[in-house]
Write a protein that holds these residues in place. Sequence first.
Motif, PDB file in Angstrom:
ATOM      1  N   ALA A   1      -1.069 -29.677 -24.367  1.00 46.23           N
ATOM      2  CA  ALA A   1      -1.977 -29.169 -23.386  1.00 46.23           C
ATOM      3  C   ALA A   1      -1.163 -28.042 -22.649  1.00 46.23           C
ATOM      4  N   ARG A   2      -0.072 -28.093 -22.209  1.00 49.28           N
ATOM      5  CA  ARG A   2       0.567 -26.991 -21.503  1.00 49.28           C
ATOM      6  C   ARG A   2       0.628 -25.793 -22.400  1.00 49.28           C
ATOM      7  N   THR A   3       1.164 -25.998 -23.601  1.00 52.24           N
ATOM      8  CA  THR A   3       1.181 -25.032 -24.376  1.00 52.24           C
ATOM      9  C   THR A   3      -0.116 -24.243 -24.769  1.00 52.24           C
ATOM     10  N   ALA A   4      -1.318 -24.986 -24.863  1.00 51.56           N
ATOM     11  CA  ALA A   4      -2.348 -24.401 -25.172  1.00 51.56           C
ATOM     12  C   ALA A   4      -2.888 -23.474 -23.838  1.00 51.56           C
ATOM     13  N   ALA A   5      -2.573 -23.944 -22.558  1.00 53.81           N
ATOM     14  CA  ALA A   5      -3.042 -23.554 -21.420  1.00 53.81           C
ATOM     15  C   ALA A   5      -2.097 -22.136 -21.074  1.00 53.81           C
ATOM     16  N   SER A   6      -0.980 -22.053 -21.395  1.00 53.60           N
ATOM     17  CA  SER A   6      -0.048 -21.015 -21.267  1.00 53.60           C
ATOM     18  C   SER A   6      -0.432 -19.829 -22.374  1.00 53.60           C
ATOM     19  N   THR A   7      -0.834 -20.427 -23.448  1.00 56.76           N
ATOM     20  CA  THR A   7      -1.093 -19.338 -24.760  1.00 56.76           C
ATOM     21  C   THR A   7      -2.445 -18.771 -24.409  1.00 56.76           C
ATOM     22  N   THR A   8      -3.369 -19.623 -23.603  1.00 66.41           N
ATOM     23  CA  THR A   8      -4.664 -19.072 -23.232  1.00 66.41           C
ATOM     24  C   THR A   8      -4.493 -17.918 -22.223  1.00 66.41           C
ATOM     25  N   ALA A   9      -3.774 -18.333 -21.299  1.00 68.52           N
ATOM     26  CA  ALA A   9      -3.198 -17.232 -20.304  1.00 68.52           C
ATOM     27  C   ALA A   9      -2.801 -15.841 -20.860  1.00 68.52           C
ATOM     28  N   ARG A  10      -1.875 -15.864 -21.801  1.00 68.05           N
ATOM     29  CA  ARG A  10      -1.385 -14.933 -22.504  1.00 68.05           C
ATOM     30  C   ARG A  10      -2.315 -14.255 -23.129  1.00 68.05           C
ATOM     31  N   VAL A  11      -3.194 -14.772 -23.951  1.00 75.51           N
ATOM     32  CA  VAL A  11      -4.352 -14.388 -24.714  1.00 75.51           C
ATOM     33  C   VAL A  11      -5.359 -13.302 -24.041  1.00 75.51           C
ATOM     34  N   GLU A  12      -5.711 -14.097 -22.673  1.00 76.21           N
ATOM     35  CA  GLU A  12      -6.376 -13.408 -21.724  1.00 76.21           C
ATOM     36  C   GLU A  12      -5.747 -12.081 -21.129  1.00 76.21           C
ATOM     37  N   ALA A  13      -4.630 -12.284 -20.771  1.00 78.61           N
ATOM     38  CA  ALA A  13      -3.894 -11.180 -20.342  1.00 78.61           C
ATOM     39  C   ALA A  13      -3.782  -9.869 -21.316  1.00 78.61           C
ATOM     40  N   ILE A  14      -3.739 -10.304 -22.434  1.00 79.53           N
ATOM     41  CA  ILE A  14      -3.752  -9.294 -23.560  1.00 79.53           C
ATOM     42  C   ILE A  14      -5.152  -8.581 -23.831  1.00 79.53           C
ATOM     43  N   HIS A  15      -6.148  -9.340 -23.310  1.00 76.76           N
ATOM     44  CA  HIS A  15      -7.670  -8.850 -23.425  1.00 76.76           C
ATOM     45  C   HIS A  15      -7.860  -7.982 -22.272  1.00 76.76           C
ATOM     46  N   ALA A  16      -7.366  -8.426 -21.048  1.00 70.19           N
ATOM     47  CA  ALA A  16      -7.375  -7.433 -20.091  1.00 70.19           C
ATOM     48  C   ALA A  16      -6.513  -6.124 -19.986  1.00 70.19           C
TER      49      ALA A  16
END
Length: 363
Positions: free
Chosen positions: A260-275
Motif C-alpha cells: 500500500a505504501r509503495t503504491a501510494a509513493s509510486t503514484t505520487a512519483r508518477v503524478e509528479a512526472i505528469h506535472a
Amino acid sequence: MRDMTLPYDDLPDLPPDRPLETAPVLKAAVAAHRALARLRAAASRLPDQTILINALPLLEARASSEIENIVTTADALFRADALERTDDPAAKEALRYRAALRHGTEALGERPLSTNLAAELCAIVTGVDSGIRRTPGAALLNDRTGEVVYVPPSGEALIRDRLAAWERFAHADDGLDPLVRIALLHYQFEAIHPFPDGNGRTGRILNLLLMLRDDLLDAPILYLSGHILATREEYYQRLRAVTADGAWEEWVLYMLDGFARTAASTTARVEAIHALIAATEPTVRAVVPAGAAAGLLDVAFARPYCRIADVVDAGIAQRQRASEHLKALVGAGVLEEHAVHRDRIFLNRALLDLLDAPSADAP
C-alpha cells in the motif's frame, strides 16, 4: 521456537496451518488493492508510459541491489543505461536486475511462473548460471556479528521438492487474496533459498511478476524494493519471526502495508512526472518546430539521459537537425549537454532530480 542454526529441512509447504485472512489482514488487503488501483489509474493518464517502463524498474533495480549492499547512484545508473556501457560494477548489477525483470515480464506472456523461470531470472541477475544450490552447509549470517541467523534446507533433491510445492501453491485456485498469496510465496522462496547467490533479488522480481500475472499492475512499475530498503531491519525481523515462531499474520501485515505504501509513493512519483511533462511542454513547443515538438518531448522524458541517435531512431529528424533540436532544448534550459569520451548525451536534470528524490512512504 526452532533452532535457527540447524538446516530448515522440515520447512512446511504452503499454506500455513492457521487462519490467514484475519480481520486485520483483510482490512490491510483492501487498502493495498485500492492503492494499487490508484497507481494503475495514474500511470494510464500519462500520454506515454515509456518513462515508467524505463525508469521505475531501474529505480527498483537500484534499491533491490542496495538491499544486498550493492550501491550505485541514480545518475550513474541512468547514464550507463543511455550509453549502454559502464565501468561501475554496482551499475552493472542493477542493469542486470532490470534485464531479469524484463525477461520475466516477457516470459509471462508465453508460459506460467515456474521454478525454471526463477532459475533463469537468478542467472541474469547474478551473471552466473549456477542452478539450484547443491553444496550443503549454506548459512545466513548477521553482517555485524557473524552470528548464524538462518540455515536454509540443504540438498538439491529437497530444495527441488520444496520449490515444486512452492510452484503448486503459486498456481492454486483456492480463493486466497492474491496479495496475501504473494506475501506467503515471498517468505517461502526466501526460506528455501534455492540458489547460491541472488535469492533476495530474484524473490523481489517474482513479487512483481506475480502482480502482473494477477492483473494487479499493467507494467512492473511498483518501486517495492525502496520500501524494503527503508525498513530493512524490520523486513528481516519479520522473516525470522515466521521461521522461529510462526508469526504469519505479522509478516503478511508487514507486506500488505508495504504494498500500500509503495503504491501510494509510486503514484505520487508518477503524478509528479505528469506535472513536470505538462510544465515543460510549452517551452519545448516554443523553441523547436511544431512538427518535432511532441516527439522531442517524448524523447526528453523517455529516460533522464538521451542521445542524438534517440531523436533519429524516433523518426523525428536526421542527425544534423536532431542535434540542432537538442541544442535548442539545451538553450531553453530543458536539457544539459554532457560529453562522455566521444559521446554527447543530454540530461533532463529536472526529471533526474524528481526520480532520485527520496520518496517518503505515504501514510
